[in-house]
Motif scaffolding. Structure first.
Motif, PDB file in Angstrom:
ATOM      1  N   LEU A 109       0.813  -1.215   0.000  1.00  0.00           N
ATOM      2  CA  LEU A 109       0.000   0.000   0.000  1.00  0.00           C
ATOM      3  C   LEU A 109       0.849   1.268   0.000  1.00  0.00           C
ATOM      4  N   VAL A 113      -0.640   3.427  -2.906  1.00  0.00           N
ATOM      5  CA  VAL A 113      -1.306   4.687  -2.563  1.00  0.00           C
ATOM      6  C   VAL A 113      -0.538   5.860  -3.147  1.00  0.00           C
ATOM      7  N   ASP A 116      -1.268   6.102  -6.802  1.00  0.00           N
ATOM      8  CA  ASP A 116      -2.629   6.562  -7.049  1.00  0.00           C
ATOM      9  C   ASP A 116      -2.767   8.055  -6.791  1.00  0.00           C
ATOM     10  N   TYR A 124      -7.617  12.988  -3.878  1.00  0.00           N
ATOM     11  CA  TYR A 124      -7.055  13.079  -2.535  1.00  0.00           C
ATOM     12  C   TYR A 124      -6.908  14.542  -2.113  1.00  0.00           C
ATOM     13  N   PHE A 135       0.026   6.436   3.110  1.00  0.00           N
ATOM     14  CA  PHE A 135      -0.673   5.151   3.155  1.00  0.00           C
ATOM     15  C   PHE A 135      -1.055   4.747   4.569  1.00  0.00           C
ATOM     16  N   ASN A 140      -6.953   8.489   3.306  1.00  0.00           N
ATOM     17  CA  ASN A 140      -6.297   8.137   2.043  1.00  0.00           C
ATOM     18  C   ASN A 140      -6.565   6.688   1.663  1.00  0.00           C
ATOM     19  N   LEU A 141      -6.556   5.805   2.642  1.00  0.00           N
ATOM     20  CA  LEU A 141      -6.866   4.407   2.359  1.00  0.00           C
ATOM     21  C   LEU A 141      -8.317   4.259   1.903  1.00  0.00           C
ATOM     22  N   TRP A 144      -8.287   5.174  -1.695  1.00  0.00           N
ATOM     23  CA  TRP A 144      -7.624   4.145  -2.501  1.00  0.00           C
ATOM     24  C   TRP A 144      -8.509   2.923  -2.672  1.00  0.00           C
ATOM     25  N   ASN A 147     -11.298   3.480  -5.009  1.00  0.00           N
ATOM     26  CA  ASN A 147     -10.847   3.554  -6.396  1.00  0.00           C
ATOM     27  C   ASN A 147     -10.417   2.207  -6.962  1.00  0.00           C
ATOM     28  N   ASN A 148      -9.956   1.313  -6.093  1.00  0.00           N
ATOM     29  CA  ASN A 148      -9.291   0.117  -6.587  1.00  0.00           C
ATOM     30  C   ASN A 148      -9.862  -1.205  -6.088  1.00  0.00           C
ATOM     31  N   LYS A 233     -12.966   4.362  -9.545  1.00  0.00           N
ATOM     32  CA  LYS A 233     -12.007   4.931 -10.492  1.00  0.00           C
ATOM     33  C   LYS A 233     -12.176   4.319 -11.877  1.00  0.00           C
TER      34      LYS A 233
END
Length: 248
Positions: A109, A113, A116, A124, A135, A140-141, A144, A147-148, A233
């Motif tokens: 990560l 991160v 990303d 972000y 990360f 932020n996580l 992420w 998005n993923n 995303k």
């Protein structure tokens, strides 16, 4: 008369010293008892796992086992900055449980991160990105994972949609879904919230509002928060591609 007064004063001093000594002994005993209680039950998680239907894919099992392996080192709770990103001194916070769990499944990560954030800075709210700490922040996580990964149900009563190795995100907190359940089949959460929690694996699924439950892309499953199986995303990029192809 003077001797009686001296003896009385001396006796009072001895009684005072005995009282102070007794109080100090009691205080020391109380502190020792508290310390023993904390050390004997602090942050321990059973290595015996339940034999049930709530384990997920091989990858989810890797995440779950990674989380259990990390908390098995009994990290102490403290927020610190590390030039190498991952804590290496026996301390950690909630995001370190997830980061180490994901790393055990092949996801770094710290790198992911950071990449990303560079690729999608608008997602972000970061003025100056810092790979070593970004990360390790819940917000932020959350971005992420949205998005993923696949967004799942946040309803803990929908017990079949919760599997060990999923990621659960609360307000300012994050953890890994356990394969252990309470009597209502609500999953426990493997997490690290403060220095005083009795175990790393706790029945807190219904304690706070759950913002997200996430699963890695190869984990499969249903109930995407955006109405599909596609992470936000990729969904945005797909819509932009369709728009560019057919509406320009």
């Amino acid at each position: 008369m003077e001797d009686l007064t001296a003896d009385t004063t001396s006796g009072k001093k001895r009684r005072t010293r005995r009282t102070i000594t007794t109080i100090l002994i009691v205080v020391v005993c109380v502190i020792a008892a508290v310390a023993f209680a904390v050390l004997s039950c602090y942050q321990h998680t059973s290595s015996r796992r339940p034999d049930n239907q709530y384990s997920g894919t091989i990858e989810q099992v890797d995440v779950l086992e990674g989380a259990l392996a990390y908390v098995g080192t009994h990290p102490k709770y403290k927020s610190r900055y590390y030039n190498i990103g991952y804590p290496d001194d026996g301390y950690g916070v909630c995001t370190d449980v997830v980061a180490n769990a994901m790393k055990a499944a092949g996801y770094d990560l710290m790198e992911l991160v950071s990449e990303d954030i560079v690729a999608h800075p608008d997602y972000y709210d970061i003025v100056e990105p810092d790979k070593n700490i970004d990360f390790r922040r819940v917000k932020n996580l959350q971005v992420w994972f949205r998005n993923n990964a696949i967004s799942l149900t946040t309803d803990v009563s929908d017990t079949q949609e919760w599997q060990g190795g999923d990621i659960v995100i609360f307000e300012n907190h994050i953890g890994v879904v356990s394969d252990r359940r309470n009597k209502d089949a609500v999953p426990y959460v493997i997490h690290h919230n403060d220095p005083w929690q009795k175990t790393y694996e706790q029945d807190i699924g219904g304690a706070d509002e759950i913002l997200d439950q996430m699963r890695s892309l190869t984990g499969g499953c249903i109930l995407a928060g955006n109405g599909s199986h596609i992470p936000n995303k990729q969904l945005t990029e797909l819509m932009e591609f369709i728009s560019a192809q057919y509406f320009l």
